[in-house]
Design a protein around this motif. Structure first.
Motif, PDB file in Angstrom:
ATOM      1  N   HIS A   9      19.485  -2.490  -2.322  1.00 58.85           N
ATOM      2  CA  HIS A   9      20.217  -2.107  -3.528  1.00 58.85           C
ATOM      3  C   HIS A   9      19.412  -1.100  -4.339  1.00 58.85           C
ATOM      4  O   HIS A   9      18.196  -1.025  -4.226  1.00 58.85           O
ATOM      5  N   GLU A  10      20.118  -0.342  -5.165  1.00 60.36           N
ATOM      6  CA  GLU A  10      19.573   0.845  -5.806  1.00 60.36           C
ATOM      7  C   GLU A  10      18.616   0.612  -6.972  1.00 60.36           C
ATOM      8  O   GLU A  10      17.904   1.534  -7.368  1.00 60.36           O
ATOM      9  N   THR A  11      18.561  -0.576  -7.536  1.00 62.24           N
ATOM     10  CA  THR A  11      17.736  -0.820  -8.715  1.00 62.24           C
ATOM     11  C   THR A  11      16.797  -1.999  -8.473  1.00 62.24           C
ATOM     12  O   THR A  11      17.213  -3.031  -7.965  1.00 62.24           O
ATOM     13  N   GLY A  12      15.560  -1.838  -8.861  1.00 60.87           N
ATOM     14  CA  GLY A  12      14.544  -2.866  -8.659  1.00 60.87           C
ATOM     15  C   GLY A  12      14.571  -3.960  -9.713  1.00 60.87           C
ATOM     16  O   GLY A  12      13.587  -4.156 -10.421  1.00 60.87           O
ATOM     17  N   LYS A  13      15.698  -4.666  -9.821  1.00 61.98           N
ATOM     18  CA  LYS A  13      15.832  -5.804 -10.741  1.00 61.98           C
ATOM     19  C   LYS A  13      16.598  -6.909 -10.044  1.00 61.98           C
ATOM     20  O   LYS A  13      17.598  -6.648  -9.381  1.00 61.98           O
ATOM     21  N   CYS A  14      16.143  -8.139 -10.229  1.00 62.14           N
ATOM     22  CA  CYS A  14      16.821  -9.306  -9.656  1.00 62.14           C
ATOM     23  C   CYS A  14      16.983 -10.366 -10.732  1.00 62.14           C
ATOM     24  O   CYS A  14      16.280 -11.366 -10.754  1.00 62.14           O
ATOM     25  N   GLU A  15      17.913 -10.136 -11.633  1.00 60.31           N
ATOM     26  CA  GLU A  15      18.158 -11.083 -12.716  1.00 60.31           C
ATOM     27  C   GLU A  15      19.374 -11.934 -12.383  1.00 60.31           C
ATOM     28  O   GLU A  15      20.416 -11.417 -11.997  1.00 60.31           O
ATOM     29  N   GLY A  16      19.213 -13.272 -12.528  1.00 64.34           N
ATOM     30  CA  GLY A  16      20.305 -14.191 -12.263  1.00 64.34           C
ATOM     31  C   GLY A  16      21.286 -14.191 -13.414  1.00 64.34           C
ATOM     32  O   GLY A  16      21.039 -13.557 -14.438  1.00 64.34           O
ATOM     33  N   ILE A  51      23.241 -14.123  -3.102  1.00 67.47           N
ATOM     34  CA  ILE A  51      22.605 -15.439  -3.171  1.00 67.47           C
ATOM     35  C   ILE A  51      21.074 -15.398  -3.169  1.00 67.47           C
ATOM     36  O   ILE A  51      20.433 -16.379  -3.515  1.00 67.47           O
ATOM     37  N   ALA A  52      20.490 -14.280  -2.768  1.00 65.08           N
ATOM     38  CA  ALA A  52      19.030 -14.121  -2.811  1.00 65.08           C
ATOM     39  C   ALA A  52      18.721 -12.667  -3.057  1.00 65.08           C
ATOM     40  O   ALA A  52      19.454 -11.783  -2.609  1.00 65.08           O
ATOM     41  N   CYS A  53      17.611 -12.416  -3.762  1.00 73.21           N
ATOM     42  CA  CYS A  53      17.272 -11.050  -4.147  1.00 73.21           C
ATOM     43  C   CYS A  53      15.760 -10.925  -4.223  1.00 73.21           C
ATOM     44  O   CYS A  53      15.066 -11.887  -4.571  1.00 73.21           O
ATOM     45  N   LYS A  72      23.468  -8.966 -10.177  1.00 73.12           N
ATOM     46  CA  LYS A  72      24.169  -7.679 -10.342  1.00 73.12           C
ATOM     47  C   LYS A  72      23.246  -6.626 -10.937  1.00 73.12           C
ATOM     48  O   LYS A  72      23.520  -5.438 -10.853  1.00 73.12           O
ATOM     49  N   SER A  73      22.129  -7.067 -11.522  1.00 71.89           N
ATOM     50  CA  SER A  73      21.137  -6.137 -12.066  1.00 71.89           C
ATOM     51  C   SER A  73      20.560  -5.223 -10.990  1.00 71.89           C
ATOM     52  O   SER A  73      20.014  -4.165 -11.297  1.00 71.89           O
ATOM     53  N   ALA A  74      20.685  -5.606  -9.721  1.00 68.47           N
ATOM     54  CA  ALA A  74      20.189  -4.784  -8.614  1.00 68.47           C
ATOM     55  C   ALA A  74      21.088  -3.576  -8.348  1.00 68.47           C
ATOM     56  O   ALA A  74      20.738  -2.701  -7.548  1.00 68.47           O
ATOM     57  N   GLY A 119       0.827  -1.188   0.000  1.00 70.29           N
ATOM     58  CA  GLY A 119       0.000   0.000   0.000  1.00 70.29           C
ATOM     59  C   GLY A 119       0.855   1.229   0.000  1.00 70.29           C
ATOM     60  O   GLY A 119       2.045   1.191  -0.299  1.00 70.29           O
ATOM     61  N   GLU A 120       0.233   2.320   0.354  1.00 71.78           N
ATOM     62  CA  GLU A 120       0.927   3.599   0.316  1.00 71.78           C
ATOM     63  C   GLU A 120       2.078   3.652   1.310  1.00 71.78           C
ATOM     64  O   GLU A 120       3.076   4.301   1.068  1.00 71.78           O
ATOM     65  N   ASN A 121       1.968   2.965   2.435  1.00 76.56           N
ATOM     66  CA  ASN A 121       2.990   3.038   3.477  1.00 76.56           C
ATOM     67  C   ASN A 121       3.752   1.746   3.698  1.00 76.56           C
ATOM     68  O   ASN A 121       4.535   1.659   4.633  1.00 76.56           O
ATOM     69  N   ILE A 122       3.496   0.720   2.882  1.00 79.13           N
ATOM     70  CA  ILE A 122       4.158  -0.575   3.050  1.00 79.13           C
ATOM     71  C   ILE A 122       4.630  -1.091   1.694  1.00 79.13           C
ATOM     72  O   ILE A 122       3.917  -0.977   0.704  1.00 79.13           O
ATOM     73  N   SER A 123       5.820  -1.659   1.684  1.00 81.49           N
ATOM     74  CA  SER A 123       6.338  -2.321   0.493  1.00 81.49           C
ATOM     75  C   SER A 123       6.989  -3.619   0.941  1.00 81.49           C
ATOM     76  O   SER A 123       7.432  -3.739   2.072  1.00 81.49           O
ATOM     77  N   ARG A 124       7.051  -4.585   0.034  1.00 79.71           N
ATOM     78  CA  ARG A 124       7.642  -5.871   0.391  1.00 79.71           C
ATOM     79  C   ARG A 124       8.466  -6.398  -0.769  1.00 79.71           C
ATOM     80  O   ARG A 124       8.229  -6.057  -1.912  1.00 79.71           O
ATOM     81  N   ALA A 125       9.416  -7.247  -0.413  1.00 80.42           N
ATOM     82  CA  ALA A 125      10.251  -7.926  -1.397  1.00 80.42           C
ATOM     83  C   ALA A 125      10.313  -9.397  -1.019  1.00 80.42           C
ATOM     84  O   ALA A 125      10.704  -9.736   0.094  1.00 80.42           O
ATOM     85  N   SER A 126       9.919 -10.265  -1.936  1.00 79.70           N
ATOM     86  CA  SER A 126      10.015 -11.705  -1.739  1.00 79.70           C
ATOM     87  C   SER A 126      11.416 -12.125  -2.165  1.00 79.70           C
ATOM     88  O   SER A 126      11.827 -11.874  -3.297  1.00 79.70           O
ATOM     89  N   LEU A 127      12.165 -12.741  -1.258  1.00 77.24           N
ATOM     90  CA  LEU A 127      13.558 -13.109  -1.514  1.00 77.24           C
ATOM     91  C   LEU A 127      13.630 -14.460  -2.220  1.00 77.24           C
ATOM     92  O   LEU A 127      13.154 -15.464  -1.702  1.00 77.24           O
ATOM     93  N   VAL A 128      14.237 -14.459  -3.405  1.00 69.94           N
ATOM     94  CA  VAL A 128      14.321 -15.651  -4.237  1.00 69.94           C
ATOM     95  C   VAL A 128      15.776 -15.885  -4.612  1.00 69.94           C
ATOM     96  O   VAL A 128      16.511 -14.937  -4.908  1.00 69.94           O
TER      97      VAL A 128
END
Length: 181
Positions: free
Chosen positions: A78-85, A173-175, A89-91, A31-40
């Motif tokens: 990390h500064e960029t919203g990308k998690c490419e294997g 190892i996870a992003c 390093k895409s992050a 929502g407006e005040n919450i963000s989440r990242a699922s670690l894969v």
């Protein structure tokens, strides 16, 4: 110890408030005040989740990890919203809007994305709560969710809390990419 309990209480209050109309067994929505990242991981295994909630003085961060190798692990926003294997390093580098050096033990640090090490127990789980003072989710100079987003990374080894650019914490190892906000 008292600071930890206060932070835990603030996080619980903020998450409870955000979820008050929902079943308490459900996780809070983005929502407006919450963000989440699922670690894969590179192997597509689920390694946990990071929840960030905006508070009055900054961002409250809750990290929950599972299925990890026991021991200390460097963790960073990390500064960029990308998690490419295969190496994530895409992050990009650590989130560092203040242009500081890396680490709490560095006299010229720390990055806003720096944290103390996440300790993973013998059962492969670990959790940690922290605050990023002066940061916000999407407004102002220190907004986490800027035009290219942000990611959360777990490294294979411990962070020495002083060496630029990443504390000698080893490979990624996870992003997870932060959503919502």
């Amino acid at each position: 110890m008292t600071r930890g309990w206060i932070l835990a209480g603030c996080m619980t209050l903020l998450v409870t408030t955000a979820c008050s109309a929902r079943d308490p067994a459900e996780t809070p929505p983005d929502g407006e005040n919450i963000s989440r990242a699922s670690l894969v991981g590179v192997d597509n295994a689920q390694y946990g989740e990071v929840i960030v909630a905006e508070g009055d003085k900054g961002l409250l961060v809750k990290i929950t990890a599972q299925g990890m190798k026991p021991g200390p692990h460097g963790v960073h926003i990390h500064e960029t919203g990308k998690c490419e294997g295969p190496d994530f390093k895409s992050a990009g580098g650590h989130w560092n809007p203040g242009k500081k050096a890396h680490g709490f033990d560095n006299p010229d640090g720390a990055h806003m994305g720096d944290f103390f090490n996440l300790d993973i127990g013998k059962d492969g789980t670990g959790s940690m709560e922290a605050m990023v003072a002066g940061a916000s989710l999407k407004d102002g100079e220190n907004a986490l969710l800027d035009g290219d987003g942000a990611a959360f990374v777990i490294h294979e080894g411990p962070d020495d809390l002083k060496t630029d650019p990443s504390g000698e914490s080893g490979g990624r190892i996870a992003c997870g990419v932060f959503s919502g906000g």
